[in-house]
Design an enzyme around this catalytic site. Structure first.
Site, PDB file in Angstrom:
ATOM      1  N   LYS A 709      61.498  16.773  67.305  1.00 24.01           N
ATOM      2  CA  LYS A 709      62.264  17.264  66.163  1.00 24.01           C
ATOM      3  C   LYS A 709      63.458  16.339  65.994  1.00 24.01           C
ATOM      4  O   LYS A 709      64.158  16.039  66.968  1.00 24.01           O
ATOM      5  CB  LYS A 709      62.742  18.698  66.405  1.00 24.01           C
ATOM      6  CG  LYS A 709      61.639  19.736  66.466  1.00 24.01           C
ATOM      7  CD  LYS A 709      62.237  21.130  66.630  1.00 24.01           C
ATOM      8  CE  LYS A 709      61.159  22.196  66.683  1.00 24.01           C
ATOM      9  NZ  LYS A 709      61.722  23.554  66.840  1.00 24.01           N
ATOM     10  N   ASP A 802      62.984  36.686  66.428  1.00 24.94           N
ATOM     11  CA  ASP A 802      62.101  36.210  65.351  1.00 24.94           C
ATOM     12  C   ASP A 802      60.686  36.005  65.886  1.00 24.94           C
ATOM     13  O   ASP A 802      60.053  34.992  65.632  1.00 24.94           O
ATOM     14  CB  ASP A 802      62.647  34.908  64.755  1.00 24.94           C
ATOM     15  CG  ASP A 802      61.911  34.520  63.477  1.00 24.94           C
ATOM     16  OD1 ASP A 802      61.290  35.411  62.862  1.00 24.94           O
ATOM     17  OD2 ASP A 802      61.948  33.335  63.106  1.00 24.94           O
TER      18      ASP A 802
END
Length: 1005
Positions: A709, A802
């Site tokens: 990332k 989440d």
């Protein structure tokens, strides 16, 4: 079949008319014949009847040499003595002659009556067959003839090349067989008008001459020879596998197979030489090989017919003519290929069956992303691929002078990752661009026929201006003073510093020991590496750092320390060694005293500082609360949020408590050099930048596939903190069902988080692509892995917030791992009541009701989310609550409604989902309980066979949460289709919910 006669005479008996159950009756019109005496009209009439009934066609594999029934003229047979065999000449209803011979000397002894045929040509056959049809009188039915009457006669043959050599003595004939009747007739048969006709077949062979004679000997029987047929057998002409096999006479031996070669029909060629074998019975056996229609022709009805215009056949091995492939044509017959249309091409290596294609159009919507060290380009494939699937991309880099308007190719100073030519991805990275330079990148789409097209290149251009870049590599390194324990080096600045050089990083190690290296940093262009081994080769690499980050390391330079001198020199070193030891002891004593005095607090020694506060309360005002790097292998008692954590108990530490996120990420993550990472392709876009796949090769370790990332260009300080916080969180976890952090890149640009690579991507997308492909046990195994990972997080005190199938990654072994730890969430008063992050909105359909209403996020709220994940897995990635709005979902959950069971869901799994969705969070199972439950189901697969029944699904279908007003939908089916639940229509009808009013009354009870 061999008979009793000499020279291979064979015996065959065929029971024809008059044999067994096939006894014909004499027609009424001939009944008067039987009233006459035996001699004369009666016998003649009887023979006529027999002859009329035996005119039959011969099989196609039999060739007649003689058939007395078909001879129109005189047979030319000879009988002796003359009063023996008697010819009866009659005609049938068509006036065709009937040749019949009879003899009935039953009252006289020593009969020897011969009947000789004319010469019969064998036509090249070496084995012939004789078929006799005759009637015989039963001796018992003749009064007074018992002593002299016989019921047999003999058949002979004689080979001869001379058709006029009938003067043959009796003893020269070779006996074929003694012929006996299967059935004989009596006076009663005559009265009943029944005639019993016998058929006997004998074979003779091998024959060696052109022809032969037959002879029939009567020794005292009452017999009528109705017909004689002599024939041989052949395998008739046939076309098999496009090969013609001619008429072939069978061999002399009854077991012999004759190999016959075939010839290919017109417009055909030999594949494997065609052969067949002709059996003694006249049958074709054992086909070998075949012919094929040549190019331009196809097989139809055993022939090769021409391909029509618009069709072609390129090879004999093709079966049929094929229609010309797309964008090609032919106007000729018998075409072996088709011609490409205008502006379409086919490579020489392409088969004629391949469609003609043209070069693709230009790529579309090219965008660029520039940072200090590289340029990223991304584009959309061309709208027209030219008809082929072999599209690749070529990147042409041009360096442009903005003042003169002149561009030239970049040359070798730009590196392309993964490559410049033959690029299959729709993205590429250019490394090492020059700073403050105008570039034009031309992205051209090409395929296999691009070189054949005379047209212009099809490309899209992207203009890029680079800003400050990282420095180029150091190239000129010189050695200075070299001693036995030290090496001095100097070097020049990089050719392209691209800014002010802040410092240099020098990496060196003993040759062949790359895994054990030392790093020295210097602000000057000279250094001295000390503490080296004498007479040893060392490898040095240098790189520069600017505000844009580190450049790449230079190439390797090797230098060798000097050897140890003689004994006198060694003695001279003794005082120096003594001084060094003394200084070392003094320094060690100073350090021990420094530590014991508690001065470490002033130096920020990390977690040990909290221990200082206990041992030295007076120092609390100087230490404050500080977190710094600690050896991860070192286990110490420390304070955290006012609680003492015992050694060995791992607890999650919030990285936001650190003043500098870089400090946190270095404590929990490992710094990786950017040069160890090879970027291969862009696989997605994350919240902070691109997500790429690549390879990681650390010194002394095997190469690993990784995902990276990147932190996008132009980030804010808050974005940098959040980005590094995700790595700090991930670095604290070590579990097979939690995504593993390999390390971080923070000392060069772009900043990267490096994790293990999960081949199958996100779980929800993977399940949608493989709908219905897994067994229940496999699905439970996935759920067990997710639960185990969440148990680990719960034990560490981490709340995920989440948990959803989109945030679960799955590898090639179907191992699921929890990911996505870096989002900060803010509850906004928007109409969807969703948590908003910098990466987009997170739907509340995964979130527990207390977390929505009161922001109470706990492991229990994660359990609720886990129940939704279970539903996603069993339904193969369906969207929870389908197209209901978030407000409708909140209302339904608050009123006690829950998601219905997925189709074919085991009852045990659905019950576990309902347990996870208990409104009281204290009533929900712990992740430890969930893991144990799933383990039991896996150990006992039979418990998964009980499925949720249809009626129980209806009770949880959220009926009133789809605007069920009487005017909204006209039928139940229409409402279900609108809410994406059309597959449940049949279930509703079966349970009596056929109207919208009935559906509106559905409750949990």
């Amino acid at each position: 079949m061999r008979g009793s006669g000499p020279r291979g005479a064979g015996r065959r008996r065929t029971q024809g008319r008059g044999g067994g159950g096939d006894t014909p009756r004499v027609p009424a019109s001939l009944a008067g014949c039987y009233s006459a005496p035996l001699k004369g009209p009666l016998w003649t009439c009887l023979l006529l009847c027999a002859a009329l009934r035996t005119l039959l066609a011969s099989p196609s594999n039999e060739v007649n040499l003689l058939d007395s029934r078909t001879v129109l003229g005189d047979l030319g047979w000879i009988a002796f003595p003359k009063n023996g065999w008697e010819e009866i000449g009659e005609v049938d209803e068509n006036y065709a002659p009937i040749h019949t011979y009879q003899v009935c000397k039953v009252m006289e002894q020593n009969q020897n009556n011969w009947l000789l045929t004319s010469w019969i040509s064998n036509e090249g056959a070496s084995r012939i067959f004789i078929e006799l049809k005759f009637t015989l009188r039963d001796c018992n039915s003749l009064p007074g003839g018992l002593g002299t009457c016989k019921e047999t006669f003999n058949m002979y043959y004689f080979e001869s090349d001379d058709e006029n050599g009938r003067n043959i003595k009796d003893n020269q004939y070779i006996k074929i067989d003694t012929i006996a009747a299967d059935e004989s007739f009596t006076e009663l048969d005559l009265g009943d008008r029944v005639m019993k006709l016998n058929t006997e077949v004998r074979d003779v062979g091998p024959l060696s001459k052109k022809g032969f004679y037959l002879a029939f000997q009567d020794v005292g029987a009452c017999i009528a020879l109705v017909s004689v047929r002599v024939y041989y057998k052949k395998c008739p002409s046939v076309v098999r596998h496009l090969a013609v096999f001619p008429d072939t006479i069978t061999g002399a031996d009854s077991s012999q197979l004759l190999e016959v070669s075939g010839s290919c029909v017109n417009h055909s060629v030999t594949d494997d030489p065609p052969k067949m074998h002709c059996s003694a019975e006249g049958e074709w056996l054992v086909p070998i090989g075949k012919c094929m229609c040549k190019a331009g022709y196809e097989e139809k009805n055993g022939t090769c017919q021409v391909c029509r215009p618009g069709f072609f056949k390129a090879s004999p091995h093709s079966q049929t003519c094929s229609k010309c492939p797309p964008h090609s044509y032919t106007h000729e017959e018998a075409s072996t290929s088709c011609v490409c249309e205008k502006d379409y091409f086919r490579r020489e290596s392409d088969p004629p069956t391949m469609a003609c294609t043209r070069p693709p159009s230009a790529p579309r919507n090219a965008i660029s992303n520039v940072n200090e060290t590289s340029v990223f380009l991304e584009w959309i494939p061309p709208a027209d691929t030219g008809g082929g699937k072999d599209v690749s991309y070529y990147i042409l880099c041009k360096k442009c002078n903005s003042h003169a308007g002149v561009c030239e190719e970049c040359g070798g100073h730009v590196r392309y990752l993964p490559q410049q030519i033959g690029l299959k991805n729709t993205s590429v990275m250019m490394a090492d661009p020059l700073a403050h330079t105008n570039y034009t990148f031309e992205i051209e789409a090409v395929n296999g026929v691009s070189d054949l097209s005379p047209g212009t290149r099809q490309y899209v251009s992207v203009n890029v201006t680079t800003n400050q870049a990282a420095p180029s590599p150091v190239t000129n390194v010189k050695k200075g003073k070299i001693a036995k324990n030290s090496i001095s080096l100097s070097w020049q600045e990089p050719d392209r510093p691209n800014g002010i050089i802040l410092e240099y990083e020098i990496k060196y190690f003993e040759k062949d020991q790359e895994t054990s290296y030392t790093i020295i940093k210097s602000k000057e262009t000279t250094i001295t590496a000390e503490g080296l081994k004498p007479a040893s080769v060392y490898v040095f690499q240098i790189r520069a750092r600017t505000a844009a980050g580190y450049g790449v390391f230079s190439r390797r330079f090797e230098f060798e320390t000097t050897p140890v001198f003689g004994a006198s020199n060694d003695q001279s070193q003794i005082p120096i060694i003594g001084v060094s030891v003394t200084v070392g002891v003094i320094l060690l004593a100073v350090m021990i005293g420094f530590l014991l005095s508690g001065s470490c607090c002033e130096c920020g020694c990390g977690r040990a500082s909290s221990l200082c506060a206990v041992a030295h309360p007076s120092l609390i005002w100087r230490c404050g609360y500080s977190k710094a790097k600690q050896d991860p292998e070192e286990e110490k008692m420390h304070f955290h949020n006012g609680h003492i954590k015992l050694p060995g108990v791992r607890t999650y530490i919030d990285p936001h408590t650190y003043e500098d996120p870089t400090q946190a990420v270095h404590e929990f993550g490992k710094e990786i050099e950017a040069s160890c990472i090879t970027i291969e392709r862009v696989i997605g876009a994350g919240e902070f930048g691109e997500v790429c796949s690549g390879r990681l090769k650390l010194p002394g370790k095997r190469e690993l596939p990784v995902a990276t990332k990147t932190l996008k260009v132009g980030y804010t300080e808050k974005q940098r903190r959040d980005f590094l916080s995700e790595a700090s969180i991930m670095g604290q976890f070590d579990h097979p069902n939690i995504i593993h952090l390999e390390g971080v890149v923070t000392k060069s640009k772009p900043v990267m988080i490096v994790t293990e690579y999960m081949e199958n991507g996100s779980l929800d997308t993977f399940l949608k692509k493989n709908d219905g492909q897994f067994t229940v046990i496999q699905l439970v195994g996935m759920l067990r892995g997710i639960a185990a990972g969440m148990k680990y997080l719960s034990d560490m005190g981490y709340v995920h917030r989440d948990l959803a199938a989109r945030n679960i990654l799955i590898n090639s072994n179907l191992v699921c791992k929890v990911s996505d730890f870096g989002l900060s969430r803010v509850l906004e008063d928007d109409p969807e009541a969703a948590y908003t992050t910098r990466g987009g909105k997170i739907p509340i359909r995964w979130t527990a009701p207390e977390a929505i209403a009161f922001r109470k996020f706990t492991s229990a709220s994660d359990v609720w989310s886990y129940g939704i994940v279970m539903w996603e897995v069993v339904s193969y990635g369906e969207r929870p609550y389908w197209e209901m709005t978030n407000q409708d979902v909140i209302k339904a959950v608050e009123e006690g409604y829950r998601l219905p069971s997925p189709m074919d869901c085991p009852a045990a799994l659905y019950q576990l989902m309902l347990d996870c969705w208990q409104k009281d969070r204290n009533s929900r199972p712990k992740f430890d309980d969930i893991v144990n439950m799933l383990d039991k189901l896996i150990r006992n697969p039979s418990s998964l066979k009980t499925l949720v029944n249809a009626s129980s699904r209806v009770s949880t279908l959220l009926a009133e949460h789809g605007s069920l007003g009487s005017g909204a939908y006209r039928s139940v089916g229409e409402w279900l289709e609108a809410t994406k639940m059309g597959r449940y229509t049949e279930i509703f009808m079966e349970n009596g919910y056929s109207s919208m009013d009935a559906v509106a009354q559905v409750t949990l009870e």
